[in-house]
Every structure is written in structure tokens, then in C-alpha cells.
Design a protein around this motif. Structure first.
Motif, PDB file in Angstrom:
ATOM      1  N   THR B 191      -4.968  11.493 -12.393  1.00 10.10           N
ATOM      2  CA  THR B 191      -3.787  11.263 -13.233  1.00 10.10           C
ATOM      3  C   THR B 191      -2.527  11.721 -12.498  1.00 10.10           C
ATOM      4  O   THR B 191      -1.486  11.059 -12.560  1.00 10.10           O
ATOM      5  N   THR B 192      -2.637  12.827 -11.751  1.00  8.29           N
ATOM      6  CA  THR B 192      -1.502  13.306 -10.965  1.00  8.29           C
ATOM      7  C   THR B 192      -1.225  12.344  -9.813  1.00  8.29           C
ATOM      8  O   THR B 192      -0.077  12.022  -9.513  1.00  8.29           O
ATOM      9  N   GLN B 193      -2.291  11.885  -9.185  1.00  7.22           N
ATOM     10  CA  GLN B 193      -2.152  10.938  -8.083  1.00  7.22           C
ATOM     11  C   GLN B 193      -1.377   9.708  -8.521  1.00  7.22           C
ATOM     12  O   GLN B 193      -0.464   9.249  -7.849  1.00  7.22           O
ATOM     13  N   ARG B 194      -1.761   9.199  -9.690  1.00  6.90           N
ATOM     14  CA  ARG B 194      -1.111   8.004 -10.201  1.00  6.90           C
ATOM     15  C   ARG B 194       0.393   8.244 -10.358  1.00  6.90           C
ATOM     16  O   ARG B 194       1.217   7.395 -10.038  1.00  6.90           O
ATOM     17  N   GLN B 195       0.749   9.434 -10.863  1.00  9.69           N
ATOM     18  CA  GLN B 195       2.166   9.731 -11.057  1.00  9.69           C
ATOM     19  C   GLN B 195       2.907   9.854  -9.731  1.00  9.69           C
ATOM     20  O   GLN B 195       4.050   9.410  -9.607  1.00  9.69           O
ATOM     21  N   LEU B 197       2.063   8.338  -6.910  1.00  9.95           N
ATOM     22  CA  LEU B 197       2.176   6.989  -6.341  1.00  9.95           C
ATOM     23  C   LEU B 197       3.335   6.230  -6.989  1.00  9.95           C
ATOM     24  O   LEU B 197       4.115   5.553  -6.321  1.00  9.95           O
ATOM     25  N   LYS B 198       3.435   6.384  -8.304  1.00  8.22           N
ATOM     26  CA  LYS B 198       4.527   5.729  -9.031  1.00  8.22           C
ATOM     27  C   LYS B 198       5.873   6.257  -8.526  1.00  8.22           C
ATOM     28  O   LYS B 198       6.804   5.487  -8.278  1.00  8.22           O
ATOM     29  N   ARG B 201       6.752   4.791  -5.129  1.00  9.68           N
ATOM     30  CA  ARG B 201       7.239   3.407  -5.230  1.00  9.68           C
ATOM     31  C   ARG B 201       8.677   3.376  -5.722  1.00  9.68           C
ATOM     32  O   ARG B 201       9.516   2.639  -5.192  1.00  9.68           O
ATOM     33  N   VAL B 220      -6.173   3.007  -3.792  1.00 13.05           N
ATOM     34  CA  VAL B 220      -4.802   3.503  -3.716  1.00 13.05           C
ATOM     35  C   VAL B 220      -3.905   2.444  -3.062  1.00 13.05           C
ATOM     36  O   VAL B 220      -2.774   2.220  -3.493  1.00 13.05           O
ATOM     37  N   GLN B 223      -2.843   0.016  -5.535  1.00 11.57           N
ATOM     38  CA  GLN B 223      -1.833   0.498  -6.479  1.00 11.57           C
ATOM     39  C   GLN B 223      -0.450   0.644  -5.855  1.00 11.57           C
ATOM     40  O   GLN B 223       0.540   0.701  -6.558  1.00 11.57           O
ATOM     41  N   LEU B 224      -0.396   0.775  -4.523  1.00 12.24           N
ATOM     42  CA  LEU B 224       0.874   1.175  -3.919  1.00 12.24           C
ATOM     43  C   LEU B 224       1.457   0.206  -2.888  1.00 12.24           C
ATOM     44  O   LEU B 224       2.673   0.027  -2.831  1.00 12.24           O
ATOM     45  N   CYS B 225       0.613  -0.365  -2.037  1.00 12.79           N
ATOM     46  CA  CYS B 225       1.128  -0.990  -0.815  1.00 12.79           C
ATOM     47  C   CYS B 225       1.420  -2.479  -0.972  1.00 12.79           C
ATOM     48  O   CYS B 225       0.711  -3.193  -1.666  1.00 12.79           O
TER      49      CYS B 225
END
Lengths: 324, 329
Positions: B191-195, B197-198, B201, B220, B223-225
Motif C-alpha cells: 500500500t505504501t509502495q503504491r502511494q 509510485l503515484k 508519477r 511495478v 503501474q509506473l513506466c
């Protein structure tokens, strides 16, 4: 399948002490009323964020950490409520594989000697029997028995995971607690380790408690999943059911955040914040300050486990509203 | 595609060790267009970290650039002298976000002291006297609560996610144009990772940045690249827009690697063989000893990277052949 391991209302308190000069410290309820049962031959995934109590639960099951209250039953025998040495002895059927077996091996000891240590501790006095068990365990995990003469630094990460598994197989456990067994492994190595775990379960009839935060791996390997949040199991369900019909808002948040090959680019998601410290567990449902579906009653009442389907349990006061 | 801010072409790097000379990178190509986030994926030992070190100019003394260029903003970093790297590039034009937020901050100094130190070395001279104020603004941008007070606190007072935000702010502190992140979220919960990554971006868009993101996690990347490059044993084997690569990998290595992903894996077979020694690496395409569709020619010369449709490039002339185990439908 009958349940091999049954845990009821287990509570483990860390850091409680009553010093002569320092006064009382009440401690942290790291495991706070956990109910969990594992059938023989089943793989149960235990998922949660760091600090949620996964490792404390594992240590309590092993008998390394003493439970404050509750009940643990192994193959029909009650094994809780004992002193730690006694608890460890009666729970020898439960073994633990360290997250990083390389770090858990003595660099100055040959692999064979490390594998032998557990047998000696268990009181196996026959050198030839110990050697035979070690040979057998090494071939079970797909390694050449000659590896016994080598040292940890000579082996790759994937081989060390296999050694970690062989090290407990010599002890002939029935329940194996695997702590993040694939953390830090490359994808191709991870695949072979998962396959090994699955094959060993099939061949030797092992039962696993699989601790992980990698939901993709859990989905691939586990029969059933338990989601843990701040000391409590908030949802359990058969794997397919859990991934397809998650009920608890925390489970939903975890699934949404978890990176998948099919993931869309990160966009607007409800901001979750970070988990509170285990020493400051919120009242009522511990997840309520981060929950996007929080209601007024959530901070006042601890939700009871409720059945929501076949072997599917959730602890959320509002799951019915969410399901609709 | 817009003009590339960073373009690595044919980069070859060898490191002299006790056992001989290891050809860590044999031929790496990489382009980061302005405003893009480019992922670099590969397994341990493939040369990801060496590539990052080469761009930052912090290769170990025994490493040598044998061939190729690293063109950043019109200048070849592979041939820039250390003084210019230190003064104009590292920490200023190129910011770096390290992997482990628990190791990267010194536990005995206040967070503010450490971050201001970076700025003292790398910030433009006209910012003199404004460092603290700029830092507070940045901490606000990376969503660290109560930035003024945060600067007075010690690293242990922050959670893992908060520390990673501090390090992101530090990387941004001297107005970089390129950010390099080396697996910055592996130590974090999902959940922290997702935040984080957001946040990355959003920052790339807000500060008009470009980013190189090193990872081993295709999830990942998804979600990001914007695009992704796959490296095997020091050779770039495939580069493509993210969805194109994940949905239709072309190179046999990329196909086998993605088939190992638990989201895809049918029989969890892994990839036969193991990563080769880089002291005596396989000739030609370094993947050929493990490749199910290799022919004699693969061991002779390294296949050039050829662009297919849709900016999808692959270094394998036989990529259209089907083979078992690749997760082909």
C-alpha cells in the motif's frame, strides 16, 4: 481433511514487564485474538503489512514466543499453556524456514554440519542415521547430496533456499512455517522455488503456513488466505474466493495496490496513509482510521468474525453494505 | 517520440577482478525521452546497477568504459571528467533515489542537516540563503507532514514510506532534469509502495522530469513506466512501450521471464540453466546457451536490435518462432 493445526483466540503480548524500579509496562498486543485452522496438506497464506503481527504469530506457534492466552491444538493435542522449553519440545512437528536461509547458516560450518545440528538437538545419536537423513533431504530438494561438504558462500540464492528447506526436512516436520520464502529472489529462481514447495507438499504431505506480502505468489501457491491487520485476522477465504470477492475494505485496498502484470498505470486511488504503530492500535476496528468506508460505529465496536460464504470469514461491521 | 534527454548507445563496460576481466555490460542501448518514465528490468547480475553507476559517473576504479556513449543533454557523460560530473551533473542535473530508505540516511544527523548538506554542494549559486525554504516547499510536494518540524527530526522518527519521501525530496532538491531510481520501493509494503509510485508519477509531470526506474518487478513497471528495456547479462535484448512488452514480449528471454511471473506461470518451470559467468561469457547472443530456439548463428554474432511495429525493438532475428514454455497461447 481434518484440521492439523487449530488456533483459538490466541493473544501474544510483547514487551510487557513489571520492573522493580521502572513500574509497569503494559506491552503491545502483537497477536490479538487470532483464530486460524489449517487442514493437513493445506497451504494457508498469511498476508499483511510489516508490523501486523505475522512474525509474532509464527513465533508463538513455534513456541519461541509465549502466548498470553488462547489455545493451540496440534493434531488433536493441546500444546498451548506450556513453558517455552516444553512448548518447543511438544511442537517439534512445527518447523520454521527463515526468510533468508543464507543469513541463517553459519558461514564457517559446512552445509552438512548445519543440517546435522537440528538432528543432534532432537537427540538423534546415530551418525549413520543422521547422514542418511541429510542425504535424503538434500535429494528431496533437488540438490546433489555432495553439497553437504560445501559452504554457504559457494551456493547461489536459489540453492540456499533449497538448503533452508532441507534443513527442516531432516526433522520430518508436519507443519512448515515459511517466512517470505521468495523475498529477494529473481523471477526465474522464484518460479523454481515455488514449484519445489508445491512438489514437496505433494510428495511428503506437508502442511504450510506461508507468510508473504507478495499477493501474486500467494494467489499462485496457496489454497486459502488469511489477511492480518494489526494483530487480528480480518478476513479468511479460499484463495480464488478471496481474490475474486474480497469483502474487507483492507483486503480490497491490498488487492488494488498490489502490482500485477495486468495493472493499469497508477491513477487516483483512495489515499490509505500508513499503518499506525503497533503500540497505538486504534479503538474498535483497528483499520477504521484508514478505511474509505468507515461508519460512526467502527471506532466504537470491535467487529466479530462473520461467515460470508463457504469457509469465508470477515471481520467488518459494514461488509453487508459494501457487498451490495 | 520526443527527443531523448538521455541516450545510452552500445555501452560496454568491463571490470578487472581477481579472477580476470568481467564484461559486465557488452552492449546496452537505452533512450529516455523527455517527460517519460523508462523502466529497466533484469535479474541480479544482469548489469542494471553498473548501468546506473555509469550514468552517475560512480563506477568503481577498476571498471572501464570499453565502448559506447552516454549522451545526456548533448554531452557524453562516459567521457566527462570527474570534476564536471561532480559540479554539473551528479546530484544536480541528475538526481538519484536509492533502494533502501533505511540505509541511505545517517541515523545520527537531523534530516534537515543531511538534506541541506546536499544542497550546499550541488545547488546553483543564486539559491544561496534560500536552501531551507526550498527544502520545505519540496517536502510539502512529496507530502511529508509538517515539513518545518520534519527537518529537525532524526531518521528513526520516520516510517519507511516517509523516509523514502525524504529521499525523493533530496533527489529533487537541486532541480534535476533526470531522476534515477534503483528499486526504490522494494523495502516498502504494497500500500505504501503504491502511494510512492503515484507520487513519483505526479512529480515527473509537475517538475517536468524524466526518470530511469530500475526494478525486477514487472508489476511495478506496469503501474509506473511508459516504456521498458530488458537486459540480459549485459545485453539489451528488448525495449518497448510497457503494455506492448508485457502483453507481447518478443525476445525468448523476455518471454520465458514473463512466463515465470506468478500471474502467468503455468507450470512454474523457471528458465533452464543459469545466468552465465561474465568472465567467460557466451559468445554472440549471451542468452543462446539457455535459449530453446537458438541456432549456430546465435553463438557467432550478437544480433542487432531491430525495431518492429509500434516502437517495439528486439535483439533476436528468430523472435517470431513459437516454443513451449513461453506461455504462448
Amino acid at each position: 481433511m481434518p484440521d492439523l493445526l487449530v488456533v483459538r483466540e490466541l493473544v501474544t503480548v510483547l514487551g510487557r514487564r513489571q520492573g522493580l524500579f521502572r513500574g509497569k509496562e503494559v506491552g503491545v498486543r502483537a497477536v490479538d485474538g487470532v483464530d486460524l485452522s489449517i487442514a493437513a496438506g493445506e497451504i494457508v497464506g498469511l498476508v499483511g503489512e510489516s508490523g501486523c503481527g505475522k512474525s509474532t504469530l509464527a513465533r508463538t506457534l513455534l513456541g519461541v514466543q509465549r502466548e498470553a492466552s488462547g489455545h493451540i491444538e496440534l493434531d488433536g493435542r493441546i500444546v498451548s499453556g506450556l513453558g517455552s522449553a516444553e512448548a518447543r519440545r511438544v511442537r517439534r512437528d512445527i518447523q520454521y524456514v527463515h526468510q533468508d536461509p543464507g543469513a541463517a547458516l553459519d558461514p564457517w560450518w559446512s552445509i552438512g554440519r548445519s543440517l546435522e545440528e537440528g538432528l543432534i538437538i532432537q537427540g538423534n545419536r546415530s551418525t549413520s542415521d543422521r547422514a542418511a537423513r541429510i542425504r535424503r533431504a538434500l535429494s528431496e530438494v533437488g540438490l546433489d547430496p555432495a553439497v553437504a561438504g560445501r559452504y554457504p558462500h559457494e551456493l547461489s540464492g536459489g540453492q540456499l533456499r533449497r538448503i533452508g528447506m532441507a534443513r527442516i526436512l531432516v526433522l520430518e516436520p508436519r507443519v512448515v512455517i515459511l517466512d517470505e520464502p521468495t523475498a529477494g529472489l529473481d523471477l526465474s529462481v522464484q518460479a523454481t522455488v515455488l514449484r519445489l514447495l508445491r512438489d514437496l507438499r505433494g510428495r511428503l504431505g506437508l502442511t504450510y503456513l506461508f507468510i508473504s506480502h507478495d499477493l501474486a505468489v500467494v494467489r499462485r501457491l496457496c489454497d486459502r488466505v488469511a489477511i492480518m491487520y494489526l494483530g487480528r485476522i480480518v478476513e479468511t477465504a479460499p484463495t480464488v474466493d478471496l481474490f475474486e470477492h474480497p469483502r474487507h475494505p483492507y483486503t480490497r485496498a491490498l488487492l488494488a495496490a498490489s502490482p500485477r502484470l495486468e495493472s493499469a498505470m497508477v491513477g487516483e486511488i483512495p489515499v490509505l496513509g500508513e499503518p499506525p504503530r503497533p503500540s497505538e492500535i486504534p479503538s474498535g476496528c483497528a483499520f477504521h482510521p484508514r478505511c474509505s468506508h468507515v461508519g460512526p460505529e467502527c471506532s466504537r465496536r470491535v467487529p466479530d468474525p462473520e461467515p460470508v460464504g463457504d469457509r469465508h470469514m470477515v471481520r467488518c461491521l459494514r461488509w453487508r453494505d459494501l457487498a451490495a | 517520440m520526443s527527443e531523448a534527454l538521455l541516450r545510452v548507445s552500445g555501452l560496454a563496460i568491463s571490470v578487472a577482478g581477481d579472477d580476470g576481466v568481467a564484461g559486465i555490460l557488452e552492449h546496452v542501448d537505452l533512450a529516455i525521452p523527455k517527460g517519460h518514465i523508462v523502466g529497466v528490468v533484469g535479474e541480479s547480475g544482469c548489469g542494471k546497477s553498473t548501468l546506473v553507476k555509469a550514468i552517475l559517473g560512480i563506477l568503481p576504479p577498476r571498471a572501464r568504459v570499453d565502448a559506447g556513449t552516454i549522451v545526456f543533454d548533448g554531452r557524453d557523460l562516459a567521457r566527462l571528467d570527474e570534476e564536471a560530473m561532480q559540479r554539473e551533473i551528479r546530484g544536480s542535473a541528475i538526481g538519484f533515489i536509492p533502494q533502501d530508505p533505511f540505509l541511505a540516511l545517517n541515523p545520527v544527523f537531523r534530516v534537515g542537516t543531511q538534506m541541506l548538506e546536499t544542497m550546499r554542494w550541488h545547488a546553483p549559486p543564486q539559491w544561496k540563503g534560500q536552501h531551507r525554504q526550498r527544502l520545505v516547499q519540496l517536502l510539502r510536494a512529496v507530502q511529508v507532514p509538517d515539513p518545518e518540524r520534519a527537518l529537525e527530526r532524526y531518521p528513526h522518527e520516520f516510517s519507511g514510506g516517509q523516509r523514502q519521501r525524504l529521499l525523493i525530496a533530496a533527489a529533487l532538491s537541486c532541480q534535476p532534469r533526470l531522476l534515477i531510481a534503483d528499486e526504490p520501493t522494494t523495502a516498502l509494503d504494497v500500500t505504501t509502495q503504491r502511494q510512492v509510485l503515484k507520487l513519483l508519477r505526479d512529480l515527473v509531470a509537475e517538475f517536468d522530469l524524466s526518470m530511469l526506474f530500475v526494478t525486477h518487478d514487472f508489476g511495478v513497471v506496469a503501474q509506473l513506466c511508459d516504456s521498458v528495456s530488458v537486459i540480459y547479462a549485459g545485453q539489451t535484448v528488448e525495449a518497448a512501450p510497457t503494455r506492448s512488452l508485457i502483453d507481447n514480449p518478443a525476445h525468448p528471454y523476455a518471454r520465458l521471464l514473463l512466463a515465470c511471473h506468478p500471474d502467468r506461470a503455468v507450470d512454474l518451470a523457471g528458465i533452464p540453466g543459469s545466468v552465465p559467468s561474465l568472465i567467460e561469457p557466451p559468445s554472440g547472443c549471451r542468452f543462446h546457451p539457455r535459449c530453446p530456439i537458438a541456432v549456430t548463428a546465435c553463438a557467432v554474432t550478437r544480433p542487432p536490435i531491430v525495431e518492429l511495429a509500434g516502437a517495439h525493438a528486439v535483439a533476436c532475428p528468430r523472435h517470431e518462432l513459437a516454443f513451449p514454455g513461453a506461455g504462448d497461447a
